[in-house]
Structures are given as structure tokens and as C-alpha cells.
Design a protein around this motif. Structure first.
Motif, PDB file in Angstrom:
ATOM      1  N   THR A 112      21.542  -4.789  10.079  1.00 34.65           N
ATOM      2  CA  THR A 112      22.560  -4.354  11.036  1.00 34.65           C
ATOM      3  C   THR A 112      22.988  -5.524  11.901  1.00 34.65           C
ATOM      4  O   THR A 112      22.294  -6.543  11.995  1.00 34.65           O
ATOM      5  CB  THR A 112      22.021  -3.242  11.951  1.00 34.65           C
ATOM      6  OG1 THR A 112      20.965  -3.783  12.765  1.00 34.65           O
ATOM      7  CG2 THR A 112      21.490  -2.071  11.128  1.00 34.65           C
ATOM      8  N   TRP A 114      23.071  -5.501  15.105  1.00 35.55           N
ATOM      9  CA  TRP A 114      22.114  -5.560  16.220  1.00 35.55           C
ATOM     10  C   TRP A 114      20.928  -6.433  15.840  1.00 35.55           C
ATOM     11  O   TRP A 114      20.526  -7.324  16.586  1.00 35.55           O
ATOM     12  CB  TRP A 114      21.663  -4.142  16.572  1.00 35.55           C
ATOM     13  CG  TRP A 114      20.834  -4.038  17.829  1.00 35.55           C
ATOM     14  CD1 TRP A 114      21.289  -3.818  19.088  1.00 35.55           C
ATOM     15  CD2 TRP A 114      19.408  -4.147  17.922  1.00 35.55           C
ATOM     16  NE1 TRP A 114      20.247  -3.788  19.984  1.00 35.55           N
ATOM     17  CE2 TRP A 114      19.065  -3.989  19.289  1.00 35.55           C
ATOM     18  CE3 TRP A 114      18.393  -4.376  17.003  1.00 35.55           C
ATOM     19  CZ2 TRP A 114      17.757  -4.039  19.749  1.00 35.55           C
ATOM     20  CZ3 TRP A 114      17.079  -4.431  17.453  1.00 35.55           C
ATOM     21  CH2 TRP A 114      16.773  -4.260  18.809  1.00 35.55           C
ATOM     22  N   ARG A 155      30.408   2.075  14.849  1.00 37.18           N
ATOM     23  CA  ARG A 155      28.999   2.304  15.178  1.00 37.18           C
ATOM     24  C   ARG A 155      28.236   0.988  15.285  1.00 37.18           C
ATOM     25  O   ARG A 155      27.418   0.798  16.192  1.00 37.18           O
ATOM     26  CB  ARG A 155      28.357   3.211  14.125  1.00 37.18           C
ATOM     27  CG  ARG A 155      28.718   4.686  14.268  1.00 37.18           C
ATOM     28  CD  ARG A 155      27.816   5.553  13.408  1.00 37.18           C
ATOM     29  NE  ARG A 155      27.970   5.249  11.986  1.00 37.18           N
ATOM     30  CZ  ARG A 155      28.848   5.833  11.185  1.00 37.18           C
ATOM     31  NH1 ARG A 155      29.670   6.751  11.672  1.00 37.18           N
ATOM     32  NH2 ARG A 155      28.896   5.511   9.907  1.00 37.18           N
ATOM     33  N   GLU A 156      28.507   0.072  14.360  1.00 36.33           N
ATOM     34  CA  GLU A 156      27.828  -1.225  14.381  1.00 36.33           C
ATOM     35  C   GLU A 156      28.153  -1.982  15.669  1.00 36.33           C
ATOM     36  O   GLU A 156      27.259  -2.551  16.319  1.00 36.33           O
ATOM     37  CB  GLU A 156      28.246  -2.058  13.166  1.00 36.33           C
ATOM     38  CG  GLU A 156      27.644  -1.610  11.853  1.00 36.33           C
ATOM     39  CD  GLU A 156      26.359  -2.358  11.547  1.00 36.33           C
ATOM     40  OE1 GLU A 156      25.515  -2.483  12.460  1.00 36.33           O
ATOM     41  OE2 GLU A 156      26.207  -2.818  10.408  1.00 36.33           O
ATOM     42  N   ASP A 159      26.575  -0.274  18.833  1.00 37.57           N
ATOM     43  CA  ASP A 159      25.133  -0.496  18.985  1.00 37.57           C
ATOM     44  C   ASP A 159      24.824  -1.772  19.774  1.00 37.57           C
ATOM     45  O   ASP A 159      23.756  -1.889  20.391  1.00 37.57           O
ATOM     46  CB  ASP A 159      24.463  -0.575  17.610  1.00 37.57           C
ATOM     47  CG  ASP A 159      24.320   0.791  16.961  1.00 37.57           C
ATOM     48  OD1 ASP A 159      24.124   0.837  15.730  1.00 37.57           O
ATOM     49  OD2 ASP A 159      24.406   1.807  17.674  1.00 37.57           O
ATOM     50  N   ARG A 162      25.070  -0.521  23.736  1.00 34.75           N
ATOM     51  CA  ARG A 162      24.549   0.723  24.287  1.00 34.75           C
ATOM     52  C   ARG A 162      23.316   0.517  25.166  1.00 34.75           C
ATOM     53  O   ARG A 162      23.017   1.329  26.029  1.00 34.75           O
ATOM     54  CB  ARG A 162      24.195   1.683  23.151  1.00 34.75           C
ATOM     55  CG  ARG A 162      25.413   2.359  22.543  1.00 34.75           C
ATOM     56  CD  ARG A 162      25.016   3.594  21.748  1.00 34.75           C
ATOM     57  NE  ARG A 162      26.207   4.228  21.194  1.00 34.75           N
ATOM     58  CZ  ARG A 162      26.716   3.933  20.011  1.00 34.75           C
ATOM     59  NH1 ARG A 162      26.128   3.019  19.263  1.00 34.75           N
ATOM     60  NH2 ARG A 162      27.798   4.537  19.580  1.00 34.75           N
ATOM     61  N   PRO A 166      19.142   0.930  18.248  1.00 38.79           N
ATOM     62  CA  PRO A 166      19.948   1.673  17.278  1.00 38.79           C
ATOM     63  C   PRO A 166      19.090   2.657  16.485  1.00 38.79           C
ATOM     64  O   PRO A 166      17.906   2.408  16.224  1.00 38.79           O
ATOM     65  CB  PRO A 166      20.527   0.583  16.382  1.00 38.79           C
ATOM     66  CG  PRO A 166      20.493  -0.657  17.204  1.00 38.79           C
ATOM     67  CD  PRO A 166      19.287  -0.526  18.080  1.00 38.79           C
ATOM     68  N   GLN A 167      19.678   3.762  16.094  1.00 35.03           N
ATOM     69  CA  GLN A 167      18.939   4.807  15.403  1.00 35.03           C
ATOM     70  C   GLN A 167      18.298   4.295  14.126  1.00 35.03           C
ATOM     71  O   GLN A 167      17.151   4.627  13.810  1.00 35.03           O
ATOM     72  CB  GLN A 167      19.885   5.978  15.088  1.00 35.03           C
ATOM     73  CG  GLN A 167      19.214   7.177  14.444  1.00 35.03           C
ATOM     74  CD  GLN A 167      18.198   7.842  15.373  1.00 35.03           C
ATOM     75  OE1 GLN A 167      18.317   7.745  16.592  1.00 35.03           O
ATOM     76  NE2 GLN A 167      17.204   8.492  14.804  1.00 35.03           N
TER      77      GLN A 167
END
Length: 774
Positions: A112, A114, A155-156, A159, A162, A166-167
Motif C-alpha cells: 500500500t 501507506w 482510499r489509498e 489512508d 487519516r 489502514p484496515q
């Protein structure tokens, strides 16, 4: 070593991130400071403005170096118009930027963004740089990506800001065993603190509202925004005066094309007044175009020994001269096309890419091919000149004029200022009137012929023939010129009606006693009908039309066997028949027809070796025969024909290195014989042929197409050297290919070839550094 000459004004292209362009970028000092401080203060910033207002230039020539020098930040420029996952695109940008700036780059880990930015490190000496992810033309997320892809990108990016794990990373952490948590160096064990990164989304303001779709996934996307406005009069003055006054200094790596010069106040005011126009908006694109033209004028005068130190109103030439700059850019850009494409491209610009009121319209690639008979390769020179913008959207490409300021010279070039509907009605009316007039004239002429025959038979025949040839000229207009105008507006019914009436006339006229000129025009009419039917996929009817054309040309060649143009037309007619047979899958018949054409072409070329067009025809015929043999699986025979086509093409380019068409022929003629040699396991010969291709491409002007072709050639060279068990040569070819700026796919394959080369010489560490998965 000689220095390259550089322009003080870049013209249609954007300013780039290099010392020369930074030195010449003026008029945006306040915006540079504002954007710099906003980037430093915000983790996520949206930069927006109208198309052509200069967002890319501001970032690259104004802000990037300031971020690097004053805040130890590292801008990573990213576009979403290349295939691949978002992480792969950003990894490629990080590698390329680090290479260019000599940054000590430690690639990030994980799957990812993140994880990647939590673990990636960019060192410059003993300074750890903060990455700034810059998405140029971010509106491409809406024009190129499906809804699911857009959500994934959002979403990327979300993240990163936030402030929570990340989930996907949280799930990975939960799956670790106690032993793994104690020993593994896993990205799942990273702290929840977000990565230290800045993100800039630069986009056209007409897409700003579309960001609402991403707002749920990207927190704070609307919190920090900067709008880039058009240039003010003062800013435009700075952008015009200061580059002209820049002296040669140590800061410039190259020398300027002209010595420093200045603008008289009245001349400068006249330029700014012209740039403002009726809209009241100064576009940087048009400003650079005007000033670039002025600089070229200065350079020409200096070359004549008449240097000019100051631009006056008299030298400027008034509004008419300034208008001519845009019109000249339009005409000069069209002139870069082969002659047979120019009129089609002009119609595309004047009818397809602008509405009746002169506003820009985008047009899809297939529509352009269908209505204006221009494929993507034909449009390359217009895109390279920054005259057209090519944008991929979902599964296709769209073209539009690159800037609004180009509309004015194009509108002025229109022969009529009618709406599309008015043009359709006008063309329809003209077509009907001309059909009536032509056939009425022919009937009248027939009566006159009969009357004249009663008085003096020999004189009547001569007059009838001359009148018939004049009528044939009118029919020629109906078949070709009117067809080209009616087809783009969808009036194929009139085209077909005209063609049918012309065919009926020719049928009634017969062929006995007709001159070779009249018969040739009839043959051309049937050939035109064949072209239309072939394009519509009506292959059998196209074959019938081409056959009628061939029969007439065959008769003409018997009437005047020593007139070589008829023999050339016969060869072309056979090629048309061969094309239809090939499309129908009748490969043996197509091969026979192409070979008959080849025999004629070879005779013509032997008769006049100085006729380069006839030499090219031989090359084309060799290639067509090779294609049919290749399709039949006769690889050795096909290879022989391909090699003959290549040899002729190489000699033509040597004869005239400036001929664009011959260079384009040669650029793709290497590929098929190279592939066949490899398929036949003749790798040594494949290597030799690719080396010839590399040597030739290396001498061509630097362009995106040449770089892509050269990188691809190095890729094939490395591949065949690996098959030859020559790892050192494969490594050298891969490294040479990687020095070239190319697309992600070719770069990845070159890295793979490089790693395999290292493996073959037992340098496993180097291979693992390139491909960690090995």
C-alpha cells in the motif's frame, strides 16, 4: 564542446524542471511564494485553474526547486495516464526522480501507499528528504479510471492522512503469530503515525466539483485549495521583458539563440492588448507563442548581420502581424504532415474540433479515423507540436485543440462561417444542382455532337472528345472532392447516389474510341468506389469495383504501352485487388496478385532508378508479399521478402535523411524480420539486425516515438543476447535501454533482462537488488 542553443521563450510546451527553464520563468513570483508556503503548511493541497493557465509550468519551473533547496522536500511528479496500479506508478516516479537528482533512494516495502511511504527513504547527503507527491492533471482520475478504480485510488490517498492504521495493514498485523511479531521485520509492525508526506492534486477547475465523489475517502480534500488565475498585465509584462533581457551567465548550461534585447513600451502595450483580446484573459500559451515568434524574427535578422536591440511597434507589425503568428503556427503545424494528410487535418480542425461558434470540441480517435481518414500515427506530428492534446479516456483516446487561443486562427481559416446543419444543407443543395447541371450539360452536348457530326464528322469527333473530357473533369470533382466534403457530415446517401449516376453514365458511354485520359478518370472513379466499399467492409463489392478499375487500366496500358504512369497505375490497381483478397482470407490469390504488382514495380524502378517514389513502391510490394507468406506460415520465404523491403527503405533514408515518410517506413520495417529471425532460432542474425536498428535510431532527432522505439530495440537486443548465452552483451543492452526515458512496461522488462544477465554470470546480489523476488 559546443553548447546547445536554447530559446528564451519555450513556445507551446510547458516550462520544465531544469536550470535553463527556471532562469526564464517569470511573472509568477507571488504565486510561487503562496504555493510554496501552502505546501509547507498543508499535507494535502488542491491546485486548480483553467486549462492552459500554466499550472504545470508553475510547479516544475517555479516551486519544485524551491521546495528542494529551502525545505528539503522532494517533489515526485505523477500522472495517471499510464497503465498500472497506483503504487507501481509512484514507485516508478520515485526511482526516476532519484536517478535524475542523484538521490540515495531506499525503496519502500509493502503493498500500500501507506506502507511504501512509511518505509521509503530519500537521502541527499546527510539530509532525509520529505517526499511531495504531485499529481499533475489529476482530472485524469475521472477521464481514465472506472468508478471502482477511482475509489481504490481515493482510499489509498485517504489512508495517508487519516492518522490511523489502514484496515489492510491492521488485518495483516492480526494475522501475525507471536513468533513473527517478535522476529519479523514486517510492515504490519509499523507505528500508527501517518507517513511524513505532502500531496498536491493539480487539476483543471472544470473538474473541481467532481472531487466530491472522492471526499468520503480522502478527508480534508476541500480544506486547502489554491486557484491559479490568468496572468495580469504586470505579470505578462514580466514574462515578456525579463527572458528577453536575461544575459548569458554561468547559471545557463546553454547559450541563448539571440543576444539580449528589449521591448519599447508602446510595443509591449500592443502585445498585451492583443493577448487580452475580447475575453480579457491572458493565456501563457499564447504569450509564449507570440514571444517565441518574435525571438525567431530577431534570430533571423541577426543571422543576416542586422541585429535588433529593441522591439518597436513598427517592427511588431500591428494586430494583423500578431494575428498572423497564430495563423502561421496553425499552417506550419499542418505543414509538418505529409501532403496527402494536410487537407484532411485542416478539415478536422475547422469542422470537427470546433463548433460553429468557435468553441473547442473533443473528438474520439475512431470518429476521426472514420470521418476524416486520419489514424493515430497521422496525428502524431500535431500532438508533438502541442497543437492537439491526446487524452486517453477509459478504453479509447480523445483529441482536442490544446488551448482556446488556437481557435481564433482556425476560425479565420474557415472558408465559410456556417453551422454544421447549414453546411449539410448547402452541400446537399450544391450536390443536387451539380448533378442536374452535369447531366443536363451532357445531354445538351450529345445533341450538339450529333448536329456537328452532320456538318463535319472529323471536327465533331474532336470537339466531342474535348467536351467529354471537360465533363469528365466535372465528374472527377463529384467523385473525389464532393465525396471528401460529404462523407464527414454523414451524407453517404448522396455520395452513393453520385457514384451510381457516374457509373451509369460511364456504362452508357462505353469504352470504344475513348482516350486514355478519359479511361483513366473512369478507372479512378471505380477505384474510389472500391476504397469506400472496402472501408465499409463490403469486400466482395469492393473487389468488383477494383476489378473494373483494373480492367480499364489494363486497356489503357495496351493503348499507350510506353507511357510509364499507366504502368504505375496498373501496379497500384493490383495492390488494391490484393488488399481485398488478403482481407477475405484468400491468401494464395492475394500472394499471386501482389507478386504481379511487384513485377511491374520492379520494371519501373529499373527503368528510372532516380525515381525514389518508384523505389519505395518496390519496398512496399516486397513487404505486402512478405505479409501474405508470413500469414501462410512460410517463414523463410517471408523473411527473404521482408529483408529486401528493408534494404530498399534503408537506401532511401540514406538518399534523403529528411524525408519523414521514409523514416517512418524504416522505423517499423525492422521489427517483423527481427521477430521472424528469432522465431527461426537464428538469434545471431536477429542480434545483428537489431544492432542496425539501434544504430539508425540513435542518429534520429530526439522525440517520444524515437525514444520508445530505441528502448524497445535495446530490449529485444538484450533478449536475443540472453538466448545466445551472451550475458555481458545482454547486460550492456539493458543498461543502455534503461538510460532512455520510456514507458513503465518496457522499463520493467529491461530490468528483468538485466537481472537475468547478472544471474548468468553468477552475480546474484546484483540480480536480487533488481528483482527482490528472485
Amino acid at each position: 564542446m559546443n553548447q546547445l542553443s536554447i530559446d528564451r521563450y519555450p513556445g507551446p510546451r510547458s516550462f520544465r524542471d531544469n536550470p535553463d527553464d527556471r532562469l526564464l520563468f517569470h511573472g509568477r513570483k507571488e504565486e510561487i511564494e503562496l504555493l510554496f508556503h501552502r505546501i509547507c503548511a498543508a499535507h494535502l493541497l488542491v491546485l486548480f485553474g483553467k486549462s492552459g493557465v500554466g499550472k504545470t509550468s508553475l510547479l516544475q519551473a517555479g516551486v519544485f526547486q524551491k521546495l528542494r533547496e529551502e525545505q528539503h522536500m522532494l517533489p515526485l511528479l505523477v500522472r495517471l495516464n499510464i497503465p498500472g496500479a497506483l503504487l507501481e506508478i509512484i514507485q516508478a516516479a520515485a526511482r526516476e526522480t532519484s536517478r535524475k537528482l542523484a538521490i540515495d533512494y531506499t525503496p519502500g516495502e509493502g503493498e500500500t501507499l501507506w506502507e511504501f511511504f512509511k518505509t521509503a527513504m530519500f537521502w541527499q547527503g546527510d539530509l532525509l528528504l520529505t517526499p511531495v507527491l504531485v499529481f499533475d492533471q489529476f482530472e485524469e482520475i475521472f477521464t481514465l479510471k472506472q468508478a471502482e478504480e477511482r475509489a481504490g485510488v481515493a482510499r489509498e490517498l485517504g489512508d495517508l492522512f487519516r492518522g490511523v492504521l489502514p484496515q489492510s495493514v491492521r488485518q495483516k498485523r492480526q494475522m501475525l503469530t507471536a513468533a513473527e511479531k517478535g522476529s519479523a521485520a514486517s510492515t504490519a509492525l509499523l507505528s500508527e503515525q501517518p507517513p511524513n508526506i505532502r500531496v498536491i492534486l493539480s487539476m483543471r477547475e472544470d473538474f473541481l466539483g467532481a472531487l466530491q465523489e472522492l471526499a468520503a475517502d480522502i478527508p480534508g480534500i476541500f480544506d486547502d485549495r489554491v486557484r491559479l488565475n490568468p496572468l495580469s498585465d504586470t505579470q505578462a509584462e514580466q514574462a515578456i521583458r525579463q527572458p528577453a533581457a536575461s544575459p548569458q551567465t554561468a547559471a545557463t548550461r546553454s547559450r541563448f539563440m539571440t543576444p539580449p534585447f528589449s521591448y519599447e513600451d508602446d510595443a509591449l502595450a500592443e502585445i498585451i492588448r492583443y493577448l487580452r483580446g475580447k475575453s480579457g484573459v491572458i493565456e501563457p500559451f499564447q504569450l509564449q507563442l507570440v514571444c517565441h515568434d518574435i525571438e525567431e524574427q530577431m534570430a533571423q535578422q541577426a543571422a543576416k548581420g542586422q541585429p535588433i536591440a529593441c522591439i518597436t511597434s513598427k517592427l511588431l507589425g500591428g494586430e494583423k502581424r500578431l494575428d498572423a503568428i497564430g495563423e502561421n503556427f496553425y499552417q506550419q503545424t499542418l505543414a509538418k504532415l505529409p501532403r496527402h494528410h494536410r487537407r484532411k487535418a485542416q478539415r478536422l480542425c475547422e469542422e470537427g474540433l470546433l463548433n460553429a461558434e468557435g468553441f473547442r470540441l473533443p473528438l474520439q480517435e475512431n470518429e476521426i479515423a472514420k470521418e476524416y481518414h486520419l489514424d493515430s500515427q497521422a496525428l502524431v506530428p500535431l500532438v508533438e507540436a502541442r497543437f492537439l492534446r491526446k487524452e486517453p479516456r477509459l478504453e479509447s483516446y480523445f483529441y482536442e485543440l490544446s488551448h482556446d487561443s488556437l481557435a481564433r486562427p482556425i476560425v479565420k481559416s474557415r472558408p465559410w462561417k456556417l453551422t454544421r446543419k447549414q453546411r449539410l444543407v448547402a452541400y446537399s443543395g450544391v450536390a443536387t444542382l451539380m448533378i442536374v447541371a452535369v447531366f443536363g450539360y451532357l445531354q445538351w452536348q450529345a445533341k450538339e455532337d450529333a448536329y456537328a457530326a452532320e456538318k463535319e464528322a472529323n471536327s465533331a469527333r474532336q470537339q466531342a472528345q474535348a467536351a467529354r473530357e471537360a465533363a469528365e473533369d466535372i465528374l472527377n470533382f463529384l467523385v473525389f472532392e464532393l465525396r471528401d466534403r460529404l462523407t464527414p457530415i454523414g451524407r453517404l446517401d448522396i455520395v452513393e447516389m453520385v457514384q451510381q449516376r457516374v457509373n451509369d453514365y460511364y456504362q452508357q458511354l462505353g469504352i470504344e474510341g475513348q482516350s486514355a485520359r478519359v479511361l483513366n478518370q473512369r478507372a479512378a472513379s471505380y477505384s474510389s468506389e472500391g476504397d469506400r466499399l472496402f472501408a465499409q467492409g463490403k469486400l466482395e463489392k469492393a473487389r468488383e469495383a477494383y476489378q473494373q478499375s483494373f480492367s480499364l487500366i489494363e486497356q489503357i496500358s495496351r493503348l499507350e504501352p510506353d507511357y510509364l504512369p499507366w504502368q504505375h497505375n496498373l501496379s497500384v490497381s493490383l495492390d488494391n485487388l490484393g488488399n481485398v483478397l488478403n482481407a477475405q482470407g484468400k491468401l494464395e490469390e492475394a500472394q499471386k496478385t501482389y507478386q504481379e504488382s511487384l513485377v511491374i514495380a520492379q520494371k519501373l524502378a529499373a527503368h528510372d532508378p532516380s525515381n525514389t517514389q518508384w523505389q519505395r513502391d518496390v519496398s512496399v510490394s516486397f513487404n505486402k508479399v512478405g505479409d501474405v507468406l508470413n500469414a501462410q506460415g512460410k517463414l523463410e520465404e517471408a523473411l527473404a521478402f521482408y529483408q529486401k523491403a528493408l534494404a530498399i527503405s534503408e537506401s532511401l533514408v540514406v538518399h534523403d535523411p529528411s524525408n519523414v515518410i521514409w523514416k517512418r517506413d524504416l522505423s517499423w520495417l525492422y521489427d517483423t524480420p527481427v521477430s521472424l529471425l528469432a522465431e527461426l532460432n537464428r538469434f545471431n542474425e536477429a542480434v545483428e539486425l537489431v544492432q542496425r536498428q539501434v544504430a539508425w535510431l540513435g542518429k534520429q532527432e530526439n522525440s517520444p516515438e524515437v525514444r520508445q522505439a530505441l528502448a524497445g530495440a535495446y530490449l529485444r537486443l538484450a533478449w536475443y543476447e540472453l538466448f545466445n548465452r551472451q550475458p555481458e552483451q545482454a547486460i550492456e543492452a539493458s543498461e543502455r535501454g534503461l538510460e532512455i526515458e520510456t514507458d513503465e512496461q518496457i522499463e520493467a522488462t529491461l530490468h528483468t533482462n538485466l537481472a537475468h544477465g547478472y544471474l548468468l554470470i553468477d552475480q546474484y546480489e546484483k540480480a536480487k537488488a533488481i528483482l527482490p523476488a528472485l
